[in-house]
Write a protein that holds these residues in place. Sequence first.
Motif, PDB file in Angstrom:
ATOM      1  N   ARG A 101      -7.114 -14.634 -62.571  1.00 43.22           N
ATOM      2  CA  ARG A 101      -6.557 -13.940 -61.273  1.00 43.22           C
ATOM      3  C   ARG A 101      -6.657 -12.793 -61.194  1.00 43.22           C
ATOM      4  NH1 ARG A 101      -2.812 -17.802 -58.163  1.00 43.22           N
ATOM      5  NH2 ARG A 101      -3.269 -16.516 -56.550  1.00 43.22           N
ATOM      6  N   ALA A 102      -7.375 -11.874 -60.610  1.00 43.05           N
ATOM      7  CA  ALA A 102      -7.450 -10.223 -60.653  1.00 43.05           C
ATOM      8  C   ALA A 102      -6.877  -9.557 -59.866  1.00 43.05           C
ATOM      9  CB  ALA A 102      -9.000 -10.233 -60.753  1.00 43.05           C
ATOM     10  N   TRP A 103      -6.499  -8.581 -60.101  1.00 42.17           N
ATOM     11  CA  TRP A 103      -5.918  -7.484 -59.071  1.00 42.17           C
ATOM     12  C   TRP A 103      -6.859  -6.409 -58.730  1.00 42.17           C
ATOM     13  CZ3 TRP A 103      -0.608  -4.689 -59.136  1.00 42.17           C
ATOM     14  CH2 TRP A 103      -0.500  -3.784 -58.042  1.00 42.17           C
ATOM     15  N   ALA A 105       3.199  -6.149 -64.942  1.00 40.41           N
ATOM     16  CA  ALA A 105       4.347  -6.910 -64.560  1.00 40.41           C
ATOM     17  C   ALA A 105       3.744  -7.919 -63.400  1.00 40.41           C
ATOM     18  CB  ALA A 105       5.194  -6.060 -63.512  1.00 40.41           C
ATOM     19  N   HIS A 106       2.728  -7.450 -62.506  1.00 38.94           N
ATOM     20  CA  HIS A 106       1.988  -8.163 -61.417  1.00 38.94           C
ATOM     21  C   HIS A 106       1.395  -9.592 -62.267  1.00 38.94           C
ATOM     22  CE1 HIS A 106      -0.795  -9.178 -58.164  1.00 38.94           C
ATOM     23  NE2 HIS A 106      -1.543  -9.678 -58.831  1.00 38.94           N
ATOM     24  N   GLU A 107       0.766  -9.103 -63.422  1.00 38.70           N
ATOM     25  CA  GLU A 107      -0.098 -10.170 -63.931  1.00 38.70           C
ATOM     26  C   GLU A 107       0.545 -10.942 -64.719  1.00 38.70           C
ATOM     27  OE1 GLU A 107      -3.237 -10.475 -63.252  1.00 38.70           O
ATOM     28  OE2 GLU A 107      -3.289  -8.676 -62.179  1.00 38.70           O
ATOM     29  N   LEU A 108       2.005 -10.760 -65.163  1.00 43.78           N
ATOM     30  CA  LEU A 108       2.931 -11.272 -66.005  1.00 43.78           C
ATOM     31  C   LEU A 108       3.295 -12.317 -64.878  1.00 43.78           C
ATOM     32  CD1 LEU A 108       5.579  -9.326 -67.798  1.00 43.78           C
ATOM     33  CD2 LEU A 108       3.999 -11.019 -68.683  1.00 43.78           C
ATOM     34  N   PHE A 109       3.525 -12.052 -63.635  1.00 47.27           N
ATOM     35  CA  PHE A 109       3.973 -13.183 -62.687  1.00 47.27           C
ATOM     36  C   PHE A 109       2.947 -14.463 -62.643  1.00 47.27           C
ATOM     37  CE2 PHE A 109       4.053 -15.410 -58.764  1.00 47.27           C
ATOM     38  CZ  PHE A 109       5.362 -16.101 -58.894  1.00 47.27           C
ATOM     39  N   HIS A 110       1.841 -14.193 -63.117  1.00 47.64           N
ATOM     40  CA  HIS A 110       0.775 -15.272 -62.878  1.00 47.64           C
ATOM     41  C   HIS A 110       0.941 -16.251 -63.856  1.00 47.64           C
ATOM     42  CE1 HIS A 110      -1.337 -13.832 -59.306  1.00 47.64           C
ATOM     43  NE2 HIS A 110      -1.616 -12.884 -59.785  1.00 47.64           N
ATOM     44  N   TYR A 111       1.631 -15.497 -65.081  1.00 49.93           N
ATOM     45  CA  TYR A 111       1.818 -16.442 -66.271  1.00 49.93           C
ATOM     46  C   TYR A 111       3.086 -17.117 -66.034  1.00 49.93           C
ATOM     47  CZ  TYR A 111       3.507 -17.721 -70.687  1.00 49.93           C
ATOM     48  OH  TYR A 111       4.437 -18.492 -71.838  1.00 49.93           O
ATOM     49  N   GLY A 118       0.793 -16.676 -54.261  1.00 49.71           N
ATOM     50  CA  GLY A 118       0.882 -16.133 -55.722  1.00 49.71           C
ATOM     51  C   GLY A 118       0.833 -14.791 -55.683  1.00 49.71           C
ATOM     52  N   GLU A 119      -0.107 -14.163 -54.911  1.00 51.96           N
ATOM     53  CA  GLU A 119      -0.332 -12.723 -55.052  1.00 51.96           C
ATOM     54  C   GLU A 119       0.874 -12.028 -54.445  1.00 51.96           C
ATOM     55  OE1 GLU A 119      -2.564 -11.304 -56.609  1.00 51.96           O
ATOM     56  OE2 GLU A 119      -3.315 -13.130 -57.045  1.00 51.96           O
ATOM     57  N   ILE A 120       1.484 -12.602 -53.404  1.00 49.34           N
ATOM     58  CA  ILE A 120       2.805 -12.017 -52.636  1.00 49.34           C
ATOM     59  C   ILE A 120       3.868 -11.951 -53.636  1.00 49.34           C
ATOM     60  CG2 ILE A 120       4.327 -12.418 -50.898  1.00 49.34           C
ATOM     61  CD1 ILE A 120       2.009 -13.609 -49.234  1.00 49.34           C
TER      62      ILE A 120
HETATM   63 ZN   LIG Z   1      -2.611 -11.274 -58.838  1.00 48.76          ZN
END
Ligand SMILES: [Zn+2]
Lengths: 467, 256
Positions: free
Chosen positions: A241-243, B166-172, B206-208
């Motif tokens: 999942r990329a930003w 922090a954003h990517e941590l949420f995906h985990y 998930g992105e939100i």
């Molecule tokens: Zn993301």
Amino acid sequence: MVEFIIGIILLLTFFGLAYYCIKGHNLMIGFLVITIIWTVLPLLGTLFASSDFLAANEVLQYNGVLGNDGLVKKILNNIYQTAPEGWGTTLVNVCWGAWFGRVMMDTGIASTLIRKTVELGGDKPIVTITLLNIVTALIFTAMTGAGPVIAIGVIVLPILMSLGVPKAIALFSFMGSVAAGIYLNPVNFAQYRAFFIQPDQMPDFTLSWYAAHWGYAALIIMLVVTTILTGIFLKKSKTSRAWAAQTRGASTPQKDAPLYTLILPIVPVVLNIALGFSVIGGFVLAGFAGLFLCGRMKGTFKENCQLVNKLYYDGVVDTAPLVGFLLTLPMFNTVATYASPYFTVVLGEVIPTSELVICIVFAVLIFMGLFRGPLTLVGCGAATLGVLSNVASFSVPFLYAIFAIPTITVNIGSCITQSWVAWGLAYTKVESSDFLKLSIPNAYVTGILQYVAVFLMLTGLGAAWYI
Amino acid sequence: MTKDDLKQALQPIARGLFGKQGTNRYQRPVFTSYPLETMLADLTAIPPLAWYPYVFSREPLNGKFNDGQRREWMEKAWKCGEEYAEKMSAEFGTENPVLLANAMKMKVEYPTLPEKTDRVLFAEFRDPDNIRIYMDAVKKADRLLSDDRVREILTDKLNVSKLLLAHELFHYVEEKYKDEIYTQQEKIRLWSLGPVHNDSTIYALGEIAAMGFAAKLNDLPYAPWVMDVFLVYGYSENEACGLYDEIMTLVGKGGD
Ligand SMILES: [Zn+2]
């Protein structure tokens, strides 16, 4: 002896042309120059060659310079006037196809079709990819040219990427599906058919006959292999999942086209294959149906005329880079018949005449369809065809198919020299080498299976299929 | 005639013959340009929940939703992200994304650029426990932040690298709690044929939530989507202006 030396020189110029094409130089000029060389050498040769050789080859016999049997009328006019004129019919098909492609884009039919397809797949990338590949192939049975590929690509590629599909895989999958559709595209069929015979020759060799005898199989093989390989590549790469961010411009989103119009992209091809309906007739019918049903013809008569006109203009511009090349090629195709007696002298013993051997050799040499190499018709394969068809005798459908594979599967679907693949690389910022790592295995797996299909379906045809 | 003269005279002919194939190169369009401060001031003024039209414009299933659903999901997902930020910082006793990532045993890497030269990629999470923060984007942003005016608008709360982490941590977190977390539980039925049906999660949720999670952990006074424009600006002003225009149009303030 003289004929042998000229044959060797011609062969060297052929390799020179191959090198020129692979280096990415201008194809139109390349073919024009080689046409002139191949006119001059064989004709000069007739002054010095042995009388046995001349007596055996009727094409090289002429009587003086002027007069009906003379050099100018018999040979030169044939190469530089009759041949390109003969391609007029093909060109007309290309123009109408381009217009139809523009109509499908302008009405939003193509983009709606893609979006609705994605909405069936949801969060399962492989389901979405499979559905998208099928729809993409169907769309490109009727549309062709860089314009429509780009228009569909800017919808499909971001969707695949947002589903977590790595860009190179998304691009590879999309381009492979486009090429699969091209196998049944009537415009491409007319275009490549003209490499082998005059438009009015062999009236039984129609798209419908070709589709039933090999075309469907070729399309399905390419579509299935591309999709399965995509699945395998996806399995190997971890989902991520990329930003990231990229603008799509502030233009207002297009309204959905009505559901029942989504059938229109395949109407011209279906009408042609099922009913023998004219290709251009199908384009006009389905094109105007789309314009009316999607409410694009609600303006005044004058505005409507302008719209139709503009779409035609844009469509023809889409194909313009191809046209110069397409109208130079027939000169070359014709000149090859005058050069072929010399090739026969040199290569006659070497070139295989068995259909099975040809299938195997072509399958092994599939990579030669890359980089406009000696097997692709839209590259220096046109020269190979000239040599092959004049040195040995094969049926037209067989020859068509063995050259269609390197042209469509390899050049159009897998090579970075294809205009819209080059666009896709720039658009997605994928490295050429990353794309080729995916597309070359596909070219081989698909190509080999397609050659097997050629051997099973198109060998041993009757005398009616020879010229 | 000297050798050079001859060379000069022959050059146009050689170019005509051997010039590269003129394939259509793709060129990105040129957008109206805006000063960075103006864009950032406008974007930071957008309340987090008002970003929903932009967020859903990147959602593949967007055509199936109505505006009511989008608003509702936006609110729930954002809240879900904030809740998990509190839950995680309570569980591990820290709000610092770097320490959190350590505590969660994540493998965090800081490469300069993605391997596949995708330039405008800021960070990514790869199943199961790998996070990559691309430092090229971060460094370009830090350079822009050295401008006082920009720093003032974006505030001292902003640490780009920590925000991305922090954003990517949420995906985990989302993956770990997928059986109960809102963003994985909210589903939409795409089609059904008798007993066969296809239900799908909604990618945008998930992105939100990841943005809500990141904003909460970093105590950011504006929505992290501002970074889309800010980080792209480091690479291409034109692209950033186009994105800004698109966002302002979508969010409905007009891009004047
Ligand atoms: Zn993301």
